[in-house]
Enzyme design. Structure first.
Site, PDB file in Angstrom:
ATOM      1  CE  LYS A 125      -2.157  -0.955   3.891  1.00 21.23           C
ATOM      2  NZ  LYS A 125      -1.482  -2.392   4.193  1.00 21.23           N
ATOM      3  CG  ASN A 148      -2.557   3.039   7.300  1.00 17.71           C
ATOM      4  OD1 ASN A 148      -2.931   3.390   8.261  1.00 17.71           O
ATOM      5  ND2 ASN A 148      -2.028   2.023   6.873  1.00 17.71           N
ATOM      6  CG  HIS A 194      -3.979  -6.654  10.331  1.00 20.71           C
ATOM      7  ND1 HIS A 194      -3.110  -6.277  11.183  1.00 20.71           N
ATOM      8  CD2 HIS A 194      -3.634  -5.992   9.145  1.00 20.71           C
ATOM      9  CE1 HIS A 194      -2.320  -5.283  11.025  1.00 20.71           C
ATOM     10  NE2 HIS A 194      -2.340  -5.194   9.547  1.00 20.71           N
TER      11      HIS A 194
HETATM   12  P1  ADP Z   1       2.149  -1.698   3.304  1.00 24.30           P
HETATM   13  O1  ADP Z   1       2.111  -0.301   3.512  1.00 24.30           O
HETATM   14  O2  ADP Z   1       0.911  -2.410   3.001  1.00 24.30           O
HETATM   15  O3  ADP Z   1       2.719  -2.367   4.582  1.00 24.30           O
HETATM   16  P2  ADP Z   1       4.794  -1.203   1.944  1.00 24.30           P
HETATM   17  O4  ADP Z   1       4.737  -0.599   0.722  1.00 24.30           O
HETATM   18  O5  ADP Z   1       5.153  -0.540   3.178  1.00 24.30           O
HETATM   19  O6  ADP Z   1       3.215  -1.850   2.019  1.00 24.30           O
HETATM   20  O7  ADP Z   1       5.580  -2.619   1.919  1.00 24.30           O
HETATM   21  C1  ADP Z   1       5.740  -3.535   2.851  1.00 24.30           C
HETATM   22  C2  ADP Z   1       6.570  -4.691   2.657  1.00 24.30           C
HETATM   23  O8  ADP Z   1       5.631  -5.565   2.141  1.00 24.30           O
HETATM   24  C3  ADP Z   1       7.576  -4.450   1.859  1.00 24.30           C
HETATM   25  O9  ADP Z   1       8.820  -4.173   2.664  1.00 24.30           O
HETATM   26  C4  ADP Z   1       7.638  -5.868   1.002  1.00 24.30           C
HETATM   27  O10 ADP Z   1       8.306  -6.780   1.807  1.00 24.30           O
HETATM   28  C5  ADP Z   1       6.115  -6.150   0.889  1.00 24.30           C
HETATM   29  N1  ADP Z   1       5.434  -5.961  -0.255  1.00 24.30           N
HETATM   30  C6  ADP Z   1       5.483  -4.633  -0.911  1.00 24.30           C
HETATM   31  N2  ADP Z   1       4.819  -4.674  -2.083  1.00 24.30           N
HETATM   32  C7  ADP Z   1       4.270  -6.022  -2.057  1.00 24.30           C
HETATM   33  C8  ADP Z   1       3.354  -6.601  -3.068  1.00 24.30           C
HETATM   34  N3  ADP Z   1       2.790  -5.977  -4.338  1.00 24.30           N
HETATM   35  N4  ADP Z   1       3.212  -7.907  -2.850  1.00 24.30           N
HETATM   36  C9  ADP Z   1       3.695  -8.467  -1.827  1.00 24.30           C
HETATM   37  N5  ADP Z   1       4.514  -8.099  -0.979  1.00 24.30           N
HETATM   38  C10 ADP Z   1       4.823  -6.656  -0.992  1.00 24.30           C
END
Ligand code: ADP
Length: 467
Positions: A125, A148, A194
């Site tokens: 996200k 968020n 969650h």
């Molecule tokens: P969120 O805000 O949903 O937690 P982030 O962009 O901060 O997502 O990414 C958090 C972690 O999720 C990253 O460090 C990576 O490991 C994983 N991640 C990011 N994008 C994806 C995706 N499209 N599919 C699966 N895992 C992802």
């Protein structure tokens, strides 16, 4: 700030006075409402009172005088147990909503045509939200980025026809925003997360689906069965849905050939290959292909041209703590992936490199530990264990991969530098020292940001480091 006029002259209960709760109080006050704000934490209450916010002891208040209860997204409404404010509000017939709902109602009243791009999904996200904002800003758009991520939605500038709000929305926020109807809704993926708060996968997926069901245009990555099912249902209802896949070529939609991004999409017509992620360090890895496809689809839906998107993808700075390159020492690359607080995220990080990884792992272990990581350790030269999880992870890794128990981040980095620079073990061609801990940070740090900041600072103090 976005003043909320809906409750002018009335009193609104606000529970949870961190970032979004405080912003909601200020927005309500600016719109002429009174607040009855409370928090379980005395320091939060004191901070809010000092900021001039109208406070109340909600446990003993007369709830019949409240027009609504604004609940912070971290506060449970049902599972594992409703917060004490929830039955009090329900008994008095007070609607329970969140700050995103206040924003949506304000937009609907004052400027329903104001562009709103909302992004949700279990993972990616923040990256996708930041990337969409970056693409639009690079094209000269007036962009407000928050929700968020970063700034609370009501602390952003108000909606306007020539201003795009790009909002990251968690499932908790969707739950409290029944009138969320973005112009463009993006759903990235759904995997178990969650579930303590949402009860079951169908309930969790149902919440995520609400964001795209309410959108004028929906962009859905169909790489998991839950999202594929949601896309199929919306298409069957005749809704405007753009599908994308980072893993396969959909019949119509967006996909990738290696790092090349390709659009063959009903909204835009067949654009073809329009961008290449090769060499863009901030978008490394398969997971970022999904994020980049989704962000590109949103940017095109918002009116950008494919060549504008391609040029701006290349200048995305990335987000801190997510595969963040923090320095180089000769051939050794140092990467801060402190956001990886579970085994799945660490597996994603490992998959983003071609081997030669010196991995720093550990902290406070999550349920299941690193069991799901064990079959995916290919490419690991050696593991350096830190924190509380050290004995548990050592037992899991025994006989599978070379590892040592370092204890602290500083000791782990020193040992990894020794090995990656060839002073200990044989040096791979492209060594990577990767902090991707698969653990929460709370045993040794305040949060994952503090852990990543500490790693970055340690790396940058290495003699001879290039940043
Ligand atoms: P969120 O805000 O949903 O937690 P982030 O962009 O901060 O997502 O990414 C958090 C972690 O999720 C990253 O460090 C990576 O490991 C994983 N991640 C990011 N994008 C994806 C995706 N499209 N599919 C699966 N895992 C992802």
């Amino acid at each position: 700030m976005t003043p909320v006029g809906e409750f002018c002259g009335r009193t609104v209960a606000v529970f949870g006075l961190a970032r979004s709760g405080l912003a909601a109080c200020r927005a309500l006050l600016a719109g002429g409402a009174h607040t009855a704000a409370d928090d379980d934490d005395a320091a939060s209450r004191a901070r809010a009172a000092a900021a001039g916010i109208g406070m109340a002891d909600l446990r003993h208040a007369d709830w019949r005088r409240f027009a609504a209860l604004i609940l912070a997204p971290g506060v449970p409404i049902a599972d594992p147990a409703p917060h004490w404010t929830v039955p009090l509000a329900r008994a008095a017939g007070v609607p329970i909503i969140g700050d995103i709902e206040l924003f949506c109602r304000t937009r609907a009243r004052h400027c329903p045509e104001a562009p709103l791009i909302a992004i949700t999904g279990t993972n990616g996200k923040s990256t996708t939200t930041a990337l969409i904002a970056h693409l639009l800003r690079a094209a000269g758009r007036d962009v407000q980025l928050g929700g968020n991520i970063g700034t609370a939605v009501l602390a952003l500038e108000p909606p306007r026809a020539d201003r795009v709000h790009v909002l990251e929305i968690s499932s908790f926020q969707i739950e409290l925003a029944p009138s969320l109807r973005p112009s463009i809704g993006v759903l990235l993926n759904i995997s178990p997360d969650h579930l303590d708060r949402h009860g079951s996968m169908p309930a969790y997926a149902g919440l995520k689906a609400r964001l795209v069901s309410g959108a004028e245009r929906a962009i859905i990555a169909t790489d998991d069965a839950w999202c594929a099912d949601i896309a199929t249902r919306l298409l069957a209802q005749g809704r405007r849905v753009e599908r994308l896949s980072a893993a396969a070529r959909p019949a119509h939609g967006w996909y990738a050939d290696g790092t090349r991004l390709i659009a063959d999409a009903p909204w835009t017509g067949p654009v073809g290959a329009f961008a290449d992620l090769a060499g863009i360090a901030s978008l490394r890895g398969r997971h970022n292909v999904q994020n980049a496809l989704a962000a590109s689809a949103a940017a095109l839906a918002a009116g950008l041209a494919p060549h504008e998107v391609a040029a701006a993808l290349a200048t995305f700075p990335g987000l801190p703590h997510r595969l963040e390159e923090v320095g180089r020492l000769g051939p050794v690359l140092f990467v801060n992936d402190s956001k990886a607080t579970n085994a799945e995220s660490t597996a994603t990080a490992i998959a983003a490199f071609d081997g030669g990884i010196f991995l720093i792992l550990g902290g406070r272990s999550k349920a299941g530990g690193i069991a799901t990581l064990l079959p995916r350790l290919g490419g690991i030269a050696k593991v350096y264990l830190i924190g509380e999880a050290m004995p548990e992870f050592a037992a899991s890794l025994e006989g599978r991969v070379a590892f040592e128990c370092a204890g602290t981040l500083a000791a782990a980095l020193a040992a990894a530098v020794r090995d990656a620079t060839g002073k200990g073990t044989a040096q791979p061609a492209h060594p990577v020292v990767l902090l991707s801990p698969a653990c929460a940070s709370f045993d040794q740090f305040a949060n994952f940001e503090a852990r990543g900041d500490a790693f970055r600072a340690l790396v940058r103090s290495l003699p001879g480091i290039a940043c």
